[in-house]
Write an enzyme that holds these catalytic residues in place. Sequence first.
Site, PDB file in Angstrom:
ATOM      1  N   HIS A 435      -6.050   7.043  -1.462  1.00 20.24           N
ATOM      2  CA  HIS A 435      -7.504   6.332  -1.463  1.00 20.24           C
ATOM      3  C   HIS A 435      -8.174   7.088  -0.378  1.00 20.24           C
ATOM      4  O   HIS A 435      -7.751   7.436   0.680  1.00 20.24           O
ATOM      5  CB  HIS A 435      -7.869   4.925  -1.578  1.00 20.24           C
ATOM      6  CG  HIS A 435      -7.444   4.170  -0.283  1.00 20.24           C
ATOM      7  ND1 HIS A 435      -8.611   3.956   0.676  1.00 20.24           N
ATOM      8  CD2 HIS A 435      -6.406   3.607  -0.148  1.00 20.24           C
ATOM      9  CE1 HIS A 435      -7.874   3.250   1.528  1.00 20.24           C
ATOM     10  NE2 HIS A 435      -6.743   2.798   1.233  1.00 20.24           N
ATOM     11  N   CYS A 454      -1.556   0.968   2.444  1.00 18.18           N
ATOM     12  CA  CYS A 454      -1.841   2.182   1.568  1.00 18.18           C
ATOM     13  C   CYS A 454      -2.129   3.360   2.410  1.00 18.18           C
ATOM     14  O   CYS A 454      -2.264   3.367   3.606  1.00 18.18           O
ATOM     15  CB  CYS A 454      -3.250   1.609   0.640  1.00 18.18           C
ATOM     16  SG  CYS A 454      -2.830   0.595  -0.742  1.00 18.18           S
TER      17      CYS A 454
END
Length: 533
Positions: A435, A454
Amino acid sequence: MKVHSSIFLIFLLVTGLSPSCQEASKGPSGQIISRDTTISTKSAFSTLFIDSSYLEHFLADRQVIDTGRQLYRNFYNQRNFSLAWFDSSGIAEQANLFWNLQANYIAFSGDSSIYNPFLQQWADSVGVYGARAIPDSLRSRIELELTGQFFRYAAKAYMGNLKLNSADLGWFIPRRKVDILALLDSVSNNKGKDIKHLEPVNRQYGLLREALNRYYEIEKQGAWDHLATTQKKITIGDTGQAVLQLKRRLFLSGDLGKMDSVPLFDTALAAAVRKFQYRYGLREDGIVGGATLQEINRPINYRIRQILVNMERLRWVPDEPATDYLLVNIPEYRLHVYEKGRNLVFNMNVVVGSTTHHSVIFTGNLKNIVFSPYWYVPPGILQKEVLPGIKRNKNYLSSHNMEWNGGNVRQKPGPKNSLGLVKFLFPNSYNIYLHDTPSKSLFNESKRDFSHGCIRVAEPKKLAAWLLRDEKSWTSEKIDAAMHKGSETWVTIKQELPVFIGYFTAWVDRQGNLNFREDIYGHDKIMMEKMFR
């Protein structure tokens, strides 16, 4: 004979050869391969054959477990019991080539667990007296011993140490499978021609092996000096014995092209330091101090073990896909984008999980791009950060652009969203994805382990444009608009592509530079304890 039989049996039982080879030992239907009676003295690669009853006696005498027996039977059934390692001239060329290949493996890996003293004495005899040194009375036994030895070698050299459970080491990429029978058949039928090219390991493995041999040579010279200095930093203009030690050290590692005896830190030495820093992922300022000094002073034995650990990991990885794919190397803090297998398109910096929130090592298939995403706060962060924040400040949610979503909290789309303006999803049980991020300054750090697990990417629009490059409607302007729309837009890409989240602390780059990185999660340390104990 009984001593060697025990060694062979122990190997099969302890290393787990049987389960890992089970698929390779079966035919297409999962059954034992039938004997190919069409092969005769006229069509076989060898005019010599072994009696099937001798094979059964051999297996029974050594108490080989069922899966090991199946490997033997399938190999000789598919060649109608023609010999693999002998021909009419005596011991065949492929046997000598295999033995040399195995000797090289033992030498560079330091793994003597597959050393076979019985076969070694006959290999030595052949080396002195030639191909006919082995008497006919021992031919059948040595034939079968060599076949078993190949199974042992291939299990270790091509499939990795089976006593190392990759999942226990935080590695959840499925381990590669090797068809040992097909490999052995190819070695035999091609008479060992280009035997090194038959190794079912990737190109990076061979490059690391070459680097390992160079480091062994440096180790033999015994001159990998510890840089003894009381200075916090050594830089241009400094003089003294430490500068000479630094020159010697960087000359040995190939960073300094020419060695001299002048104890002066000059511009050439500064350039060599910057090259060293580049190879180690450090800030390239040409100054020796802090992390640079720490890495320079690592013993060469540690570097050798680090290379061996990463070669072991490379034995685990599946074959490189022929399709497009993404590779994130956690210790490198980099994302690599590949097209049609080996064609590297571009790289970009990433931020990975912190030492307390590891990014998981696994693989998945990228399916969706989400522009202007919501961020659904994970339960752990909700309990540890958001709920305590709400207790302290009743306006916590609004000040963080958050809202309740049922019994959970989510952050609304926008430039301050923790996921930035776009995320890339490859469904997995670890809740890991790629992301964007509003915290752009972190990409300028040399060490970038700051996330909750992440992977944050430095150039999200560039990645989105590449993924949608075959979609003519997704122009640069449309991507920009979707990223700043303020409401979620989901896009399913036409063809899913693999994403590999890997962990490699040593590799050779495309310029031929041997790179090392810090073992940020301690995975190397655990593997070294297990491998070199």
